[in-house]
Design a protein around this motif. Structure first.
Motif, PDB file in Angstrom:
ATOM      1  N   LYS A   1       0.814  -1.218   0.000  1.00  0.00           N
ATOM      2  CA  LYS A   1       0.000   0.000   0.000  1.00  0.00           C
ATOM      3  C   LYS A   1       0.848   1.270   0.000  1.00  0.00           C
ATOM      4  CE  LYS A   1      -3.396  -2.416   2.876  1.00  0.00           C
ATOM      5  NZ  LYS A   1      -4.080  -2.412   4.200  1.00  0.00           N
ATOM      6  N   TRP A   2       2.170   1.101  -0.117  1.00  0.00           N
ATOM      7  CA  TRP A   2       3.076   2.230   0.004  1.00  0.00           C
ATOM      8  C   TRP A   2       4.035   2.291  -1.183  1.00  0.00           C
ATOM      9  CZ3 TRP A   2       3.214   5.187   4.749  1.00  0.00           C
ATOM     10  CH2 TRP A   2       2.338   4.707   5.732  1.00  0.00           C
ATOM     11  N   GLU A   3       4.511   3.493  -1.456  1.00  0.00           N
ATOM     12  CA  GLU A   3       5.510   3.713  -2.500  1.00  0.00           C
ATOM     13  C   GLU A   3       6.858   3.948  -1.834  1.00  0.00           C
ATOM     14  OE1 GLU A   3       6.707   7.191  -5.728  1.00  0.00           O
ATOM     15  OE2 GLU A   3       4.612   6.985  -5.087  1.00  0.00           O
ATOM     16  N   ALA A   4       7.800   3.032  -2.029  1.00  0.00           N
ATOM     17  CA  ALA A   4       9.109   3.114  -1.375  1.00  0.00           C
ATOM     18  C   ALA A   4      10.146   3.695  -2.323  1.00  0.00           C
ATOM     19  CB  ALA A   4       9.547   1.745  -0.891  1.00  0.00           C
ATOM     20  N   LYS A   5      10.980   4.588  -1.787  1.00  0.00           N
ATOM     21  CA  LYS A   5      12.111   5.141  -2.519  1.00  0.00           C
ATOM     22  C   LYS A   5      13.360   5.018  -1.659  1.00  0.00           C
ATOM     23  CE  LYS A   5       9.543   8.562  -5.255  1.00  0.00           C
ATOM     24  NZ  LYS A   5       9.407  10.000  -5.615  1.00  0.00           N
ATOM     25  N   GLY A   6      14.492   4.796  -2.312  1.00  0.00           N
ATOM     26  CA  GLY A   6      15.734   4.628  -1.565  1.00  0.00           C
ATOM     27  C   GLY A   6      15.880   3.201  -1.073  1.00  0.00           C
ATOM     28  N   ASP A   7      16.888   2.972  -0.227  1.00  0.00           N
ATOM     29  CA  ASP A   7      17.156   1.613   0.225  1.00  0.00           C
ATOM     30  C   ASP A   7      17.055   1.474   1.746  1.00  0.00           C
ATOM     31  OD1 ASP A   7      19.323   3.175   0.811  1.00  0.00           O
ATOM     32  OD2 ASP A   7      20.802   1.952  -0.235  1.00  0.00           O
ATOM     33  N   ALA A   8      16.416   2.438   2.421  1.00  0.00           N
ATOM     34  CA  ALA A   8      16.361   2.398   3.884  1.00  0.00           C
ATOM     35  C   ALA A   8      15.327   1.404   4.406  1.00  0.00           C
ATOM     36  CB  ALA A   8      16.044   3.789   4.437  1.00  0.00           C
ATOM     37  N   PHE A   9      14.350   1.017   3.591  1.00  0.00           N
ATOM     38  CA  PHE A   9      13.232   0.230   4.098  1.00  0.00           C
ATOM     39  C   PHE A   9      13.338  -1.257   3.778  1.00  0.00           C
ATOM     40  CE2 PHE A   9      11.864   4.581   3.778  1.00  0.00           C
ATOM     41  CZ  PHE A   9      11.153   4.785   4.938  1.00  0.00           C
ATOM     42  N   GLY A  10      14.299  -1.615   2.955  1.00  0.00           N
ATOM     43  CA  GLY A  10      14.411  -3.008   2.568  1.00  0.00           C
ATOM     44  C   GLY A  10      13.260  -3.427   1.659  1.00  0.00           C
ATOM     45  N   LYS A  11      13.224  -4.700   1.289  1.00  0.00           N
ATOM     46  CA  LYS A  11      12.176  -5.187   0.395  1.00  0.00           C
ATOM     47  C   LYS A  11      10.878  -5.475   1.114  1.00  0.00           C
ATOM     48  CE  LYS A  11      15.448  -7.197  -2.934  1.00  0.00           C
ATOM     49  NZ  LYS A  11      15.891  -8.426  -3.644  1.00  0.00           N
ATOM     50  N   THR A  12      10.974  -5.759   2.412  1.00  0.00           N
ATOM     51  CA  THR A  12       9.792  -6.053   3.215  1.00  0.00           C
ATOM     52  C   THR A  12       9.944  -5.396   4.582  1.00  0.00           C
ATOM     53  OG1 THR A  12      10.730  -8.093   4.128  1.00  0.00           O
ATOM     54  CG2 THR A  12       9.472  -8.282   2.061  1.00  0.00           C
ATOM     55  N   PRO A  13       8.841  -5.224   5.326  1.00  0.00           N
ATOM     56  CA  PRO A  13       8.953  -4.700   6.693  1.00  0.00           C
ATOM     57  C   PRO A  13       9.823  -5.611   7.557  1.00  0.00           C
ATOM     58  CG  PRO A  13       6.675  -4.608   5.933  1.00  0.00           C
ATOM     59  CD  PRO A  13       7.431  -5.401   4.913  1.00  0.00           C
ATOM     60  N   ALA A  14      10.352  -5.057   8.633  1.00  0.00           N
ATOM     61  CA  ALA A  14      11.238  -5.803   9.526  1.00  0.00           C
ATOM     62  C   ALA A  14      10.437  -6.693  10.471  1.00  0.00           C
ATOM     63  CB  ALA A  14      12.085  -4.827  10.335  1.00  0.00           C
ATOM     64  N   THR A  15      11.108  -7.708  10.992  1.00  0.00           N
ATOM     65  CA  THR A  15      10.502  -8.584  12.000  1.00  0.00           C
ATOM     66  C   THR A  15      11.233  -8.477  13.336  1.00  0.00           C
ATOM     67  OG1 THR A  15      11.898 -10.423  11.253  1.00  0.00           O
ATOM     68  CG2 THR A  15       9.693 -10.234  10.273  1.00  0.00           C
ATOM     69  N   GLY A  16      12.228  -7.602  13.407  1.00  0.00           N
ATOM     70  CA  GLY A  16      12.995  -7.411  14.641  1.00  0.00           C
ATOM     71  C   GLY A  16      14.147  -6.473  14.379  1.00  0.00           C
ATOM     72  N   LYS A  17      15.110  -6.489  15.263  1.00  0.00           N
ATOM     73  CA  LYS A  17      16.246  -5.588  15.130  1.00  0.00           C
ATOM     74  C   LYS A  17      17.264  -6.142  14.143  1.00  0.00           C
ATOM     75  CE  LYS A  17      19.473  -7.194  18.728  1.00  0.00           C
ATOM     76  NZ  LYS A  17      20.698  -6.989  17.932  1.00  0.00           N
ATOM     77  N   SER A  18      18.075  -5.244  13.595  1.00  0.00           N
ATOM     78  CA  SER A  18      19.206  -5.671  12.775  1.00  0.00           C
ATOM     79  C   SER A  18      20.319  -6.183  13.681  1.00  0.00           C
ATOM     80  CB  SER A  18      19.711  -4.512  11.916  1.00  0.00           C
ATOM     81  OG  SER A  18      18.715  -4.106  10.989  1.00  0.00           O
ATOM     82  N   GLU A  19      21.297  -6.842  13.082  1.00  0.00           N
ATOM     83  CA  GLU A  19      22.330  -7.524  13.862  1.00  0.00           C
ATOM     84  C   GLU A  19      23.083  -6.591  14.793  1.00  0.00           C
ATOM     85  OE1 GLU A  19      26.281 -10.373  13.140  1.00  0.00           O
ATOM     86  OE2 GLU A  19      24.997  -9.782  11.464  1.00  0.00           O
TER      87      GLU A  19
END
Length: 422
Positions: free
Chosen positions: A290-308
């Motif tokens: 439902k959203w228009e993504a630009k750039g690379d900050a959001f990844g391909k899908t929403p997150a499921t937790g914290k990054s490493e």
């Protein structure tokens, strides 16, 4: 005041017969230490600790007598003037009672007494010089009426005085107000700003009290009328005043010979009997469909937790949420929702991450313009936030999640965006 201690003069129950602390430790380190073989284990440890203490803190520190003498002599007072006043900030809020500072012109800065400040680092400004900010309008002014009957009002700040002197000798700051040119006032005005500070009395030193004491002295040789007046903005829920059906309220309280102003927040309207909530986006389908993504900050899908390498993240609902720490703060981008019509007076959400306005934020757009915005608080936990949008009812709008920062806290966390009538 005399104190009876039944022969145990040090009051510890040790039976030392009144030896001072250092004398007792010396005894433990010498005479007592010589018979440690016959001591209970606790006394042996105490004797060993006494020996170690004497090594670290010898009674005779061989300090130069001339230097020791300077500790009790009154020296030349350091007076701050002109540009030096810009970076002055002496704490005056009571120990552990929040961060409140008196600035170089006698006004109060910081006001970190509302449990709302994420840290004291000021971002990348913590190693620079700057005037302590103040989110609350506050100050005092002097009104003087001379022999001609004309009243002159001057704010006791750098606005109306350009020759201010500041002496900061904690716990008391002294401010003297003067001007370099123009018609001088027929009075001299000075102030003392302090909070209770009583050595060995932590309880009273922690009272949330700041005292501002003003002295006005007639220097003209003629009779004058003078008065001091002050103002203080209501700081209760400062971020939310005027929203969500609430307004700031002040009332005068007179009790015990004192007059005070009680500041509060009150509701302007009744709450609806039934709450309506509709979820606009919770990202639980695992996509940005439902959203228009630009750039690379959001990844391909929403997150499921914290990054490493990210700190622990908490506070989101369900499995998925927006997290632009991918894999660190460097990536940037925007996420723009599809248009929707505002049907409820409130938009609620969960938000965390950076606190950089315009750079790590979520915006509400109407006609392409930002009409509401929210940021995190430099914390990974997603906390509840809301916008009052009753003035925008029936308008078409879009939501924009923004990450335009790459430094520390250059990311944003968002989840559970809802429309509600409360």
């Amino acid at each position: 005041m005399a104190q009876q201690n039944n022969g145990d003069e040090c009051g510890t129950g040790c039976g030392c017969g009144g030896l001072g602390r250092r004398e007792f430790l010396k005894a433990a380190a010498t005479g007592l230490g010589a018979v440690t073989m016959g001591m209970p284990i606790g006394q042996t440890e105490a004797a060993a600790a006494a020996v170690e203490f004497e090594k670290l803190m010898p009674a005779d520190k061989k300090l130069p007598p001339e230097w020791v003498k300077t500790l009790v002599e009154r020296g030349v007072r350091k007076i701050y003037r002109d540009k030096e006043l810009e970076t002055i900030g002496m704490p005056c809020g009571g120990i552990a009672a929040g961060q409140l500072y008196v600035r170089g012109d006698g006004t109060l800065g910081r006001w970190w007494i509302f449990n709302r400040s994420p840290n004291t680092a000021e971002g990348d400004r913590c190693y620079t010089t700057y005037r302590p900010a103040s989110p609350i309008a506050q100050g005092f002014a002097v009104c003087v009426k001379g022999a001609d009957g004309k009243a002159v009002v001057k704010k006791l700040s750098r606005e109306d005085f350009d020759a201010i002197e500041f002496v900061g000798e904690y716990p008391i700051a002294e401010i003297r107000y003067g001007n370099k040119g123009g018609t001088p006032l027929p009075v001299a005005v000075s102030a003392e700003v302090f909070s209770p500070f009583i050595p060995l009395n932590a309880r009273d030193s922690a009272m949330p009290v700041t005292v501002l004491r003003y002295t006005v002295k007639n220097t003209s040789g003629q009779a004058v009328e003078a008065a001091i007046g002050g103002w203080l903005q209501n700081g209760v829920c400062l971020d939310y005043a005027g929203t969500a059906g609430h307004s700031s309220t002040n009332r005068v309280v007179r009790e015990g010979g004192l007059t005070s102003v009680r500041m509060d927040l009150s509701e302007k309207q009744e709450r609806p009997a039934e709450r309506r909530v509709s979820v606009f986006e919770d990202f639980e389908d695992g996509t940005y469909g439902k959203w228009e993504a630009k750039g690379d900050a959001f990844g391909k899908t929403p997150a499921t937790g914290k990054s490493e390498t990210q700190q622990e993240v908490s506070g989101w609902i369900g499995k998925y949420f927006v997290n632009t720490f991918r894999p660190d703060d460097r990536p940037q981008g925007t996420l723009l929702s599809k248009p929707f019509r505002i049907k409820e007076p409130f938009i609620t959400f969960l938000i965390g991450g950076g606190s950089q306005a315009g750079a790590t934020c979520m915006n509400l757009l109407v006609d392409g313009k930002v009409v509401r915005t929210a940021t995190g608080k430099d914390a990974e936990r997603l906390l509840p936030g809301f916008w009052s949008v009753s003035d925008l009812m029936e308008k078409e709008a879009r939501l924009e999640i923004v990450d335009k920062a790459s430094g520390p806290w250059g990311h944003i966390n968002v989840d559970q965006i809802c429309f509600s009538n409360t």
